[in-house]
Write a protein that holds these residues in place. Structure first.
Motif, mmCIF file in Angstrom:
data_model
loop_
_atom_site.group_PDB
_atom_site.id
_atom_site.type_symbol
_atom_site.label_atom_id
_atom_site.label_comp_id
_atom_site.label_asym_id
_atom_site.label_seq_id
_atom_site.Cartn_x
_atom_site.Cartn_y
_atom_site.Cartn_z
ATOM 1 N N CYS A 19 0.680 -1.111 0.160
ATOM 2 C CA CYS A 19 0.317 -0.533 -0.547
ATOM 3 C C CYS A 19 1.028 1.451 -0.299
ATOM 4 C CB CYS A 19 -0.996 0.306 1.180
ATOM 5 S SG CYS A 19 -2.015 1.246 0.951
ATOM 6 N N CYS A 38 -6.323 5.338 2.462
ATOM 7 C CA CYS A 38 -7.266 4.930 1.380
ATOM 8 C C CYS A 38 -6.840 5.835 0.157
ATOM 9 C CB CYS A 38 -8.059 3.753 1.550
ATOM 10 S SG CYS A 38 -8.331 2.960 -0.308
ATOM 11 N N ILE A 39 -6.521 5.482 -1.202
ATOM 12 C CA ILE A 39 -6.709 6.810 -2.225
ATOM 13 C C ILE A 39 -7.269 5.972 -3.466
ATOM 14 C CG2 ILE A 39 -4.680 8.443 -1.168
ATOM 15 C CD1 ILE A 39 -2.592 7.153 -3.378
ATOM 16 N N CYS A 41 -6.200 3.097 -4.972
ATOM 17 C CA CYS A 41 -5.139 2.927 -5.956
ATOM 18 C C CYS A 41 -5.612 1.048 -6.263
ATOM 19 C CB CYS A 41 -3.483 3.025 -5.938
ATOM 20 S SG CYS A 41 -3.473 1.628 -4.700
ATOM 21 N N GLY A 42 -6.657 0.677 -5.902
ATOM 22 C CA GLY A 42 -6.582 -0.725 -5.836
ATOM 23 C C GLY A 42 -5.265 -1.938 -6.360
ATOM 24 N N CYS A 44 -3.771 -3.471 -2.940
ATOM 25 C CA CYS A 44 -4.291 -4.601 -2.377
ATOM 26 C C CYS A 44 -4.929 -5.592 -2.961
ATOM 27 C CB CYS A 44 -5.041 -4.071 -1.239
ATOM 28 S SG CYS A 44 -5.822 -2.230 -1.507
HETATM 29 FE FE1 SF4 Z 1 -3.730 0.822 0.040
HETATM 30 FE FE2 SF4 Z 1 -5.207 -0.621 -1.046
HETATM 31 FE FE3 SF4 Z 1 -6.428 2.502 -0.643
HETATM 32 FE FE4 SF4 Z 1 -4.555 1.499 -2.588
HETATM 33 S S1 SF4 Z 1 -6.783 0.394 -2.257
HETATM 34 S S2 SF4 Z 1 -4.560 3.032 -1.128
HETATM 35 S S3 SF4 Z 1 -3.499 -0.530 -1.598
HETATM 36 S S4 SF4 Z 1 -6.539 0.175 1.224
#
Ligand code: SF4
Ligand code: SF4
Length: 55
Positions: A19, A38-39, A41-42, A44
Motif C-alpha cells: 500500500c 486509502c486513495i 489505487c487498487g 491491494c
Molecule cells: Fe492502499 Fe489498497 Fe487503498 Fe491502494 S486501494 S491506497 S493499496 S488500501
C-alpha cells in the motif's frame, strides 16, 4: 469510496507491504484498511491471494 477487506482475508500481510499510503494494518484476525487514508489505487486487490480487498 475506500477499499474494504472482507472476511476472506487470511492475514498474510502482503497487501500492507504494497500500500503506497500505509493505509493497511493488522486487525483482529484480518487486515483492515483506514478509509480516510486509502486513495483507491487498487494495489491491494491486485496483490491479495484470496481477493479480499474490494472497492
Ligand atoms: Fe492502499 Fe489498497 Fe487503498 Fe491502494 S486501494 S491506497 S493499496 S488500501
Ligand atoms: Fe488479507 Fe489479502 Fe491483505 Fe493477505 S493480501 S492480509 S489475505 S487482504
Amino acid at each position: 469510496m475506500a477499499y474494504q477487506i472482507s472476511d476472506e482475508c487470511i492475514a498474510c500481510g502482503a497487501c500492507a507491504d504494497g500500500c503506497p499510503v500505509n493505509a493497511i494494518s493488522e486487525g483482529d484476525g484480518k487486515y483492515v484498511i483506514d478509509a480516510d487514508a486509502c486513495i483507491d489505487c487498487g494495489a491491494c486487490a491486485g496483490t491479495c491471494p484470496v481477493g479480499a480487498p474490494q472497492a
